[in-house]
Design an enzyme around this catalytic site. Structure first.
Site, mmCIF file in Angstrom:
data_model
loop_
_atom_site.group_PDB
_atom_site.id
_atom_site.type_symbol
_atom_site.label_atom_id
_atom_site.label_comp_id
_atom_site.label_asym_id
_atom_site.label_seq_id
_atom_site.Cartn_x
_atom_site.Cartn_y
_atom_site.Cartn_z
ATOM 1 C CE1 TYR A 187 -4.166 -1.772 0.667
ATOM 2 C CE2 TYR A 187 -2.883 -3.008 2.276
ATOM 3 C CZ TYR A 187 -4.029 -2.854 1.514
ATOM 4 O OH TYR A 187 -5.032 -3.777 1.612
ATOM 5 C CB THR A 232 -3.456 -2.976 -2.851
ATOM 6 O OG1 THR A 232 -3.096 -4.354 -2.692
ATOM 7 C CG2 THR A 232 -4.961 -2.847 -2.667
ATOM 8 C CG HIS A 261 -9.647 -5.071 -0.890
ATOM 9 N ND1 HIS A 261 -8.562 -4.298 -1.201
ATOM 10 C CD2 HIS A 261 -9.434 -5.491 0.383
ATOM 11 C CE1 HIS A 261 -7.746 -4.238 -0.161
ATOM 12 N NE2 HIS A 261 -8.254 -4.963 0.807
ATOM 13 C CG ASP A 321 -8.569 -11.238 -5.277
ATOM 14 O OD1 ASP A 321 -9.598 -10.641 -5.660
ATOM 15 O OD2 ASP A 321 -7.658 -10.657 -4.661
ATOM 16 C CB THR A 322 -13.189 -11.538 -5.076
ATOM 17 O OG1 THR A 322 -12.297 -10.458 -4.794
ATOM 18 C CG2 THR A 322 -14.530 -11.254 -4.391
#
Length: 406
Positions: A160, A186, A300, A331-332
């Site tokens: 981050y 990210t 996210h 992802d997710t």
């Protein structure tokens, strides 16, 4: 008319086969888990409610997470029969290096809150199974300590960017020096999402001993014992470590992140660069134009913007737009090996899993993470065989389709 008789002792003996006693409590708890959902059930019993909800929950009404999972439920495979599938290859090249399975461990914050063994336990499992592990900026173990815990693991570092760029540059340099080969930026966190379960549970970092958490802790004494008898629970890379997760994000992370920062990282970082949190085809093209080696389609885990796009729906159009200039990751909502194979068939290079291995970690520490990988690996092998495919690399869009919403 049925003739009945008493069974002979010799006939009963083969039926009386009690399961062997397993001395390790974690192994006993995990041996009947047959799915990630089973690990989730065990995790819910083993951890305080606020901790479980931190992992399990998402933002606002949790629509983004539920829609992502429903998208995988819409998957329909097209099997081909009468093929020799006695042997299948589950390996997959991901960002220039072959992994034994077509997925990696996603970055997760505050991992030692879920289980006191934390990131080192997860990284050591990644090393054993030869899959990549991603350490989060919001992790609770340092870059260097994870490298010591899993020296042979393929290690990625998730970054981050916060308002002061100097700490970020220091982390990037430390990751490179410690042998991390991939940096994951990210970009979907300009502000913190409204994680209502955390608000309702009064979750703070570190966890506070209120009357409510004390009473909940009485039902989970092992968790509190481990928390209080190991190193203090803190973020390893952040100084501002008190308050809710949303408060910390808003206080520390930079909402002014732009494409210039992607270009700066591309010039600074010598290894592979992944941009995480891409939710549109146009943005995927922009970051690839700026030098990204991979795009991670992600909302996210539903933990930021509710009503966000579903990553699985973006795979095919993103692959078409980007071509072979960069790899597409996703992802997710990934909770089954077939989910991973569906994403690969649609064009993704690999998937990243987060909650799936955290359920295992909460259920049984390192053994629980191993169990999660073993479950997913078995599902991948079985699904490949039932589709009639000999390797992950053979998967094509013709092997899968997404049924209309039902």
């Amino acid at each position: 008319m049925v003739q009945r008789r008493l069974p002979r002792p010799s006939e009963l003996r083969p039926l009386l086969r009690p399961a062997p006693f397993v001395r390790d409590a974690d192994a006993r708890r995990l041996r009947r888990a047959a799915s990630i959902a089973d690990l989730r059930t065990i995790a819910r019993r083993r951890t305080p409610r606020a901790v479980f909800d931190y992992v399990d929950g998402a933002a606002d009404g949790e629509l983004s997470l539920h829609r992502a999972r429903r998208a995988f439920a819409r998957v329909e495979f097209t099997p081909s029969v009468l093929r020799d599938v006695s042997e299948v290859d589950t390996g997959r090249e991901i960002l220039g290096r072959r992994a034994s399975l077509p997925f990696a461990f996603a970055p997760t914050g505050f991992t030692r809150m879920m289980h006191h063994t934390g990131e080192p336990a997860v990284a050591s499992v990644a090393q054993r199974f030869d899959i990549p592990y991603t350490l989060s900026t919001m992790g609770t173990t340092t870059i260097e300590d994870v490298a010591v815990a899993a020296p042979q693991a393929r290690r990625w570092f998730q970054l981050y960017l916060w308002r002061d760029r100097a700490p970020a540059k220091d982390l990037v340099q430390r990751a490179a020096a410690a042998g991390y080969d991939t940096l994951m930026l990210t970009v979907d966190t300009p502000v913190g999402g409204a994680r209502l379960r955390d608000v309702r549970n009064g979750l703070t970092i570190p966890p506070a001993l209120s009357l409510r958490t004390f009473l909940d802790g009485a039902r989970h004494p092992h968790w509190w014992f481990n928390l209080l008898t190991t190193e203090p629970l803190n973020f390893a890379s952040l100084d501002a470590t008190y308050g809710s997760v949303e408060e910390m994000i808003n206080r520390v992370f930079d909402p002014a992140l732009t494409m210039d920062d992607v270009a700066w990282l591309r010039d600074t970082w010598p290894g592979k660069l992944v941009i995480k949190g891409i939710q549109s085809v146009d943005d995927a093209v922009r970051v690839v134009d700026a030098g990204a080696d991979a795009v991670l389609l992600s909302n996210h885990g539903g933990r930021q913007l509710d009503r966000a796009p579903v990553p699985l729906d973006l795979v095919e159009p993103t692959v078409q737009a980007v071509g072979d200039r960069a790899e597409i990751l996703i992802d997710t909502g990934v909770t089954h090996g077939a989910d991973i194979l569906a994403a690969v068939a649609l064009g993704a290079r690999a998937a990243l899993i987060g909650r799936a291995y955290l359920y295992g970690l909460m259920a049984g520490g390192r053994l629980g993470v191993e169990k999660a990988v073993t479950i997913l690996a078995a599902e991948i092998v079985r699904t490949l065989q039932l589709i009639g495919v000999n390797s992950v690399d053979e998967l094509r869009p013709s092997h899968v389709r997404l049924r209309p919403n039902e």
